[in-house]
Design a protein around this motif. Structure first.
Motif, PDB file in Angstrom:
ATOM      1  N   THR A 419     -18.049 -24.979 -20.675  1.00  0.00           N
ATOM      2  CA  THR A 419     -17.802 -26.040 -21.650  1.00  0.00           C
ATOM      3  C   THR A 419     -18.693 -27.230 -21.292  1.00  0.00           C
ATOM      4  OG1 THR A 419     -15.969 -27.020 -20.384  1.00  0.00           O
ATOM      5  CG2 THR A 419     -15.406 -25.333 -22.023  1.00  0.00           C
ATOM      6  N   VAL A 420     -19.145 -27.927 -22.300  1.00  0.00           N
ATOM      7  CA  VAL A 420     -19.943 -29.137 -22.112  1.00  0.00           C
ATOM      8  C   VAL A 420     -19.298 -30.233 -22.943  1.00  0.00           C
ATOM      9  CG1 VAL A 420     -22.175 -30.244 -22.479  1.00  0.00           C
ATOM     10  CG2 VAL A 420     -22.074 -27.886 -21.646  1.00  0.00           C
ATOM     11  N   ASN A 421     -18.867 -31.281 -22.281  1.00  0.00           N
ATOM     12  CA  ASN A 421     -18.107 -32.354 -22.945  1.00  0.00           C
ATOM     13  C   ASN A 421     -16.908 -31.786 -23.708  1.00  0.00           C
ATOM     14  OD1 ASN A 421     -19.756 -34.320 -21.945  1.00  0.00           O
ATOM     15  ND2 ASN A 421     -20.942 -34.618 -23.824  1.00  0.00           N
ATOM     16  N   GLY A 422     -16.291 -30.759 -23.121  1.00  0.00           N
ATOM     17  CA  GLY A 422     -15.105 -30.152 -23.718  1.00  0.00           C
ATOM     18  C   GLY A 422     -15.382 -29.143 -24.810  1.00  0.00           C
ATOM     19  N   ASP A 433     -23.827 -16.681  -9.357  1.00  0.00           N
ATOM     20  CA  ASP A 433     -23.048 -17.918  -9.250  1.00  0.00           C
ATOM     21  C   ASP A 433     -23.486 -18.972 -10.257  1.00  0.00           C
ATOM     22  OD1 ASP A 433     -21.593 -16.911  -7.101  1.00  0.00           O
ATOM     23  OD2 ASP A 433     -23.102 -17.582  -5.654  1.00  0.00           O
ATOM     24  N   VAL A 434     -24.390 -18.603 -11.170  1.00  0.00           N
ATOM     25  CA  VAL A 434     -24.945 -19.567 -12.116  1.00  0.00           C
ATOM     26  C   VAL A 434     -24.636 -19.139 -13.555  1.00  0.00           C
ATOM     27  CG1 VAL A 434     -27.046 -20.717 -12.930  1.00  0.00           C
ATOM     28  CG2 VAL A 434     -26.805 -20.130 -10.513  1.00  0.00           C
ATOM     29  N   THR A 435     -24.228 -20.109 -14.369  1.00  0.00           N
ATOM     30  CA  THR A 435     -23.954 -19.841 -15.777  1.00  0.00           C
ATOM     31  C   THR A 435     -25.159 -20.248 -16.615  1.00  0.00           C
ATOM     32  OG1 THR A 435     -21.608 -20.267 -15.428  1.00  0.00           O
ATOM     33  CG2 THR A 435     -22.379 -20.240 -17.710  1.00  0.00           C
ATOM     34  N   TYR A 436     -25.642 -19.304 -17.437  1.00  0.00           N
ATOM     35  CA  TYR A 436     -26.781 -19.548 -18.320  1.00  0.00           C
ATOM     36  C   TYR A 436     -26.308 -19.580 -19.780  1.00  0.00           C
ATOM     37  CZ  TYR A 436     -30.011 -18.587 -14.462  1.00  0.00           C
ATOM     38  OH  TYR A 436     -30.698 -18.637 -13.290  1.00  0.00           O
ATOM     39  N   ALA A 437     -27.057 -20.286 -20.603  1.00  0.00           N
ATOM     40  CA  ALA A 437     -26.745 -20.348 -22.031  1.00  0.00           C
ATOM     41  C   ALA A 437     -27.993 -20.793 -22.789  1.00  0.00           C
ATOM     42  CB  ALA A 437     -25.593 -21.315 -22.303  1.00  0.00           C
ATOM     43  N   PRO A 438     -28.044 -20.528 -24.107  1.00  0.00           N
ATOM     44  CA  PRO A 438     -29.169 -21.033 -24.907  1.00  0.00           C
ATOM     45  C   PRO A 438     -29.278 -22.552 -24.769  1.00  0.00           C
ATOM     46  CG  PRO A 438     -27.934 -19.409 -26.155  1.00  0.00           C
ATOM     47  CD  PRO A 438     -27.136 -19.694 -24.913  1.00  0.00           C
ATOM     48  N   VAL A 439     -30.490 -23.020 -24.538  1.00  0.00           N
ATOM     49  CA  VAL A 439     -30.713 -24.446 -24.298  1.00  0.00           C
ATOM     50  C   VAL A 439     -30.209 -25.293 -25.456  1.00  0.00           C
ATOM     51  CG1 VAL A 439     -32.477 -26.229 -23.989  1.00  0.00           C
ATOM     52  CG2 VAL A 439     -32.643 -24.070 -22.747  1.00  0.00           C
ATOM     53  N   ARG A 440     -30.505 -24.867 -26.700  1.00  0.00           N
ATOM     54  CA  ARG A 440     -30.120 -25.670 -27.854  1.00  0.00           C
ATOM     55  C   ARG A 440     -28.606 -25.866 -27.917  1.00  0.00           C
ATOM     56  NH1 ARG A 440     -32.807 -27.144 -32.283  1.00  0.00           N
ATOM     57  NH2 ARG A 440     -34.487 -25.635 -31.954  1.00  0.00           N
ATOM     58  N   GLU A 441     -27.840 -24.826 -27.631  1.00  0.00           N
ATOM     59  CA  GLU A 441     -26.383 -24.930 -27.706  1.00  0.00           C
ATOM     60  C   GLU A 441     -25.866 -25.942 -26.686  1.00  0.00           C
ATOM     61  OE1 GLU A 441     -22.385 -22.073 -27.738  1.00  0.00           O
ATOM     62  OE2 GLU A 441     -24.336 -21.228 -27.163  1.00  0.00           O
ATOM     63  N   GLU A 444     -27.024 -29.688 -27.722  1.00  0.00           N
ATOM     64  CA  GLU A 444     -26.287 -30.272 -28.843  1.00  0.00           C
ATOM     65  C   GLU A 444     -24.842 -30.576 -28.463  1.00  0.00           C
ATOM     66  OE1 GLU A 444     -26.957 -27.755 -32.205  1.00  0.00           O
ATOM     67  OE2 GLU A 444     -29.048 -28.380 -32.397  1.00  0.00           O
ATOM     68  N   ALA A 445     -24.253 -29.770 -27.580  1.00  0.00           N
ATOM     69  CA  ALA A 445     -22.895 -30.065 -27.103  1.00  0.00           C
ATOM     70  C   ALA A 445     -22.894 -31.352 -26.273  1.00  0.00           C
ATOM     71  CB  ALA A 445     -22.363 -28.900 -26.272  1.00  0.00           C
ATOM     72  N   ALA A 446     -24.033 -31.639 -25.652  1.00  0.00           N
ATOM     73  CA  ALA A 446     -24.163 -32.848 -24.832  1.00  0.00           C
ATOM     74  C   ALA A 446     -24.644 -34.034 -25.658  1.00  0.00           C
ATOM     75  CB  ALA A 446     -25.138 -32.591 -23.681  1.00  0.00           C
ATOM     76  N   ILE A 462     -36.579 -31.806 -24.938  1.00  0.00           N
ATOM     77  CA  ILE A 462     -35.280 -32.305 -25.378  1.00  0.00           C
ATOM     78  C   ILE A 462     -35.218 -33.804 -25.187  1.00  0.00           C
ATOM     79  CG2 ILE A 462     -34.165 -30.115 -24.799  1.00  0.00           C
ATOM     80  CD1 ILE A 462     -32.960 -31.424 -22.340  1.00  0.00           C
ATOM     81  N   GLN A 463     -34.264 -34.429 -25.884  1.00  0.00           N
ATOM     82  CA  GLN A 463     -34.074 -35.879 -25.716  1.00  0.00           C
ATOM     83  C   GLN A 463     -32.608 -36.209 -25.904  1.00  0.00           C
ATOM     84  OE1 GLN A 463     -36.409 -37.745 -28.810  1.00  0.00           O
ATOM     85  NE2 GLN A 463     -34.764 -37.637 -30.285  1.00  0.00           N
ATOM     86  N   LYS A 464     -32.218 -37.341 -25.345  1.00  0.00           N
ATOM     87  CA  LYS A 464     -30.836 -37.842 -25.463  1.00  0.00           C
ATOM     88  C   LYS A 464     -30.798 -38.924 -26.507  1.00  0.00           C
ATOM     89  CE  LYS A 464     -26.513 -38.520 -24.123  1.00  0.00           C
ATOM     90  NZ  LYS A 464     -25.439 -37.562 -24.347  1.00  0.00           N
TER      91      LYS A 464
END
Length: 464
Positions: A419-422, A433-441, A444-446, A462-464
């Motif tokens: 989960t990212v920001n819930g 020991d590492v969790t991977y996921a599509p960067v875009r997902e 955008e959750a962040a 990417i940008q914030k």
């Protein structure tokens, strides 16, 4: 940049007032979310911050603490009323102050809201003062609005009408804009190469089916392409290729990998994530509309798109679209313009365009070099490399924590997914020991954005 704090009252275990089939917490959340969308899309130089965007409970002190910490320029707390005899609308400020700015805000809000409610014979109960926490503990001008009475049958019936909800939303937006002296956004002509939502089909049903198969969609999704091409000409003239691509995007090609993040599946016959009229949380199954069959659901989808695109004859009186709000008309005439309107992400429309081009067979368009499966890719933030990922099947996957930490987001684990920001990261997978996921997902959750993919050097910006 002006900061507006919108507080949707109650939530979660606290339903607020309940009566005549209406829950206060649902109405005020719908109004609050719509205020944010409309204010930010219609006016320049304004950011709308929300106490809650889903059906959650927060203590009163937490609500004002957040608004104060954010340095908001004003606060509006949205509520519905109960126990008012004949019903009506009223607004409140704190009775312990005569602050001129607060009075000015209340004047603008009350006037603009009531000017829109008069046509629905809503009683004006006046501008009042009271010792209310949200107004008392806020360090900025603060007004609490009581938007009709859920336990008064006539008012409850009004709150079930789309046009009344729209009046409440537009009244709040106009009042805030006048108080802050905001400037309307100028309408820009579509950029060269944008894709219009309205128009004849730009691809055939067979092309659509082939595109669906390449995305490993189930047979039911593939066959529903025919219904889009059948219904689109009579539902505002939406290009069915656009709607079908959106169907795939919104449902994960009709839940080929299981249910959606909201917990809904094909039994909802909901092709585009449409919510019930009163709205609700993005991850709340009960907030999403359940249609009787795919024909009804696809009709609602096409009507909703046609409304956004400003099709002639829209909004329609007879439509299964549960959120057929007049204020949406003409707010997104191109696919690109759907970003930050149909969905929170500003890159939403761009992603649809990419798939639409693929569906059309990329005829006449340059293909971007993307790389080969298994190749290393770099993820960059503000010109600096934050981590490496791997390019697989058109996606770059990377360590969830590395990307989220760089964006200042909180990482967690719900027992099945990261989960990212819930927000649940559906595409996350544990490798060692590492969790991977599509960067875009993850980005955008962040609350970040993927702004570029440089295929030749396999770099994600990417940008914030």
């Amino acid at each position: 940049m002006k900061k507006v704090w919108i507080d949707a009252g109650h939530g979660g275990k606290d339903s607020g007032a309940v009566g005549n089939g209406v829950k206060e917490k649902d109405i005020v959340l719908t109004v609050s979310l719509a205020i944010k969308r409309k204010l930010e899309s219609d006016y320049e130089g304004v950011q709308v911050l929300l106490t809650r965007s889903t059906d959650v409970f927060l203590e009163l002190k937490d609500r004002t603490n957040k608004a104060n910490a954010a340095g908001a320029d004003l606060l509006v707390s949205i509520h519905c009323n109960a126990g008012g005899g004949s019903g009506g609308f009223e607004s409140y400020t704190y009775n312990g102050t005569n602050n001129a700015a607060t009075t000015a805000l209340q004047n603008e809000l009350h006037t603009e809201i009531m000017s829109r409610l008069k046509q629905y014979r809503v009683i004006d109960r006046g501008q009042k003062k009271k010792n209310l926490h949200m107004c008392r503990e806020s360090r900025m001008p603060a007004v609490l609005t009581e938007n009709l009475f859920v336990d008064v049958a006539a008012d409850a019936a009004r709150l079930k009408r789309l046009e009344v909800i729209e009046a409440l939303v537009s009244g709040h937006v106009a009042g805030i804009a006048k108080y802050l002296k905001l400037q309307k956004r100028t309408q820009q002509l579509p950029a060269s190469g944008t894709i219009n939502i309205l128009g004849p089909a730009t691809a055939t049903v067979d092309q659509a089916k082939e595109w669906a198969r390449t995305n490993k969609a189930p047979a039911e999704f593939v066959e529903l392409a025919k219904l889009y091409w059948e219904l689109a000409p009579e539902r505002g003239g939406v290009d069915p290729a656009i709607a079908y691509v959106q169907f795939g995007h919104e449902t994960g090609y009709m839940y080929r990998d299981g249910r959606s993040a909201a917990g809904i599946d094909a039994s909802y016959h909901n092709p585009c994530g449409l919510k019930i009229t009163t709205g609700g949380g993005d991850y709340q199954a009960s907030a999403h509309k359940r249609f009787k069959d795919w024909r009804e659901g696809i009709t609602a989808h096409l009507d909703h798109l046609a409304l956004y695109a400003g099709a002639a004859g829209y909004p329609k009186k007879e439509t299964p679209d549960p959120r057929h709000f007049k204020y949406l008309r003409g707010t997104a005439k191109t696919v690109d313009a759907l970003g930050a309107k149909w969905a929170p992400s500003s890159s939403y429309g761009t992603r649809l365009v990419t798939e639409i081009v693929k569906l059309r067979g990329s005829k006449g368009a340059e293909k971007t070099e993307t790389g080969n499966n298994g190749e290393e890719a770099t993820i960059e933030l503000n010109g600096k490399k934050i981590c490496s990922g791997v390019f697989v099947n058109g996606l770059v996957t990377a360590p969830v924590r590395a990307v989220a930490d760089a964006l200042g987001a909180k990482v967690g684990w719900d027992g099945k997914h990261a989960t990212v920001n819930g927000k649940q990261i559906i595409g996350s997978q544990l490798k060692g020991d590492v969790t991977y996921a599509p960067v875009r997902e993850v980005v955008e959750a962040a609350d970040g954005n993927v702004v570029d993919w440089i295929g030749k050097v396999r770099k994600v910006i990417i940008q914030k």
